[in-house]
Design a protein around this motif. Structure first.
Motif, PDB file in Angstrom:
ATOM      1  N   CYS A  45       0.737  -1.058   0.184  1.00 29.55           N
ATOM      2  CA  CYS A  45       0.210   0.008   0.070  1.00 29.55           C
ATOM      3  C   CYS A  45       0.829   1.224  -0.150  1.00 29.55           C
ATOM      4  N   HIS A  62      -3.567   0.964  -3.004  1.00 29.28           N
ATOM      5  CA  HIS A  62      -3.910   1.220  -1.592  1.00 29.28           C
ATOM      6  C   HIS A  62      -4.610   0.148  -0.926  1.00 29.28           C
ATOM      7  N   CYS A  63      -4.301  -0.100   0.106  1.00 32.08           N
ATOM      8  CA  CYS A  63      -5.199  -1.296   0.738  1.00 32.08           C
ATOM      9  C   CYS A  63      -6.530  -0.761   1.241  1.00 32.08           C
ATOM     10  N   CYS A  66      -7.062   1.969   3.984  1.00 27.81           N
ATOM     11  CA  CYS A  66      -6.573   3.207   3.423  1.00 27.81           C
ATOM     12  C   CYS A  66      -7.774   3.818   2.482  1.00 27.81           C
TER      13      CYS A  66
END
Length: 241
Positions: A45, A62-63, A66
């Motif tokens: 991420c 991005h995870c 997030c």
């Protein structure tokens, strides 16, 4: 100087930071301890450095966490996963008075900082309350920040941020509880405010869990005029760690 160094090496041979066995150079890990250290690599991420499945080339990812709750900083990187030897090294640096670990920690973090920080970036550690600092005698994040400054050539400001209010341990607290505890607990040192105007601040800490402390620091920096904020930590607590 060469003879002195040779004599010192003979008397105090380099030892592994993990197990204490002899190694080839100072501030190193033996093969066994290196194998127990989970270095962050591959797809992560871009904000919190959580490892992600798959392979993505030249694309920012991005995870889910997030994406649901964006962090108040631009980029975030970790050198290690907080498990195995990585966890032991963090705890020894933080609570075991093993201050020598800060230098190799900075070495593992150096390239990530260089990749995300502009030339005029300012490195700043996450602060400790003065009572905790007096008890521990040092701020482990400040030690890492100093070594990172030495290695990268970026300016560092060890007292950019202050923690005027003592807060309880965040261990075991939920994300919302951490945010409530840290509300108003971190501020910019008024004597250093001028140093961050129109600059990127690189926040340095030993470990990231939910990112609540780093979020409080980042928000204080942005409110005081920082252009951007990036985050560099020694270890990241991963969901599967």
């Amino acid at each position: 100087m060469g003879l002195l160094q040779t004599a010192l090496t003979a008397i105090y041979p380099p030892r592994c930071l993990g197990c204490g066995e002899m190694v080839d150079s100072d501030f190193g890990l033996c093969g066994a301890c290196w194998g127990q250290t989970a270095f962050v690599g591959g797809t992560v991420c871009d904000t919190c450095s959580t490892p992600l499945p798959g392979s993505v080339d030249d694309e920012v990812v991005h995870c889910d966490a997030c994406l649901r709750a964006p962090k108040p900083w631009k980029h975030g990187r970790a050198a290690l996963i907080y498990t195995g030897m990585g966890r032991k090294l963090v705890l020894r640096l933080k609570h075991g008075d093993r201050q020598e670990i800060a230098k190799p920690a900075a070495g593992w973090m150096r390239q990530a900082v260089m990749d995300m920080a502009p030339e005029n970036a300012l490195i700043a550690p996450v602060p400790l309350h003065w009572m905790r600092l007096a008890k521990r005698r040092y701020n482990q994040s400040a030690l890492i920040a100093k070594s990172l400054s030495d290695m990268t050539g970026l300016d560092a400001c060890p007292d950019l941020l202050e923690r005027p209010r003592k807060t309880p341990s965040l261990d075991g607290k939920t994300r919302s509880e951490r945010a409530d505890i840290l509300d108003g607990a971190i501020r910019i040192n008024p004597r250093r405010r001028h140093q961050i105007i129109n600059r990127t601040v690189v926040l340095v800490d030993d470990v990231m869990t939910t990112g609540a402390t780093l979020s409080a620091c980042a928000e204080a920096c942005r409110a005081a005029g920082a252009t951007d904020v990036c985050v560099a930590v020694l270890a990241r607590v991963a969901k599967d760690a």
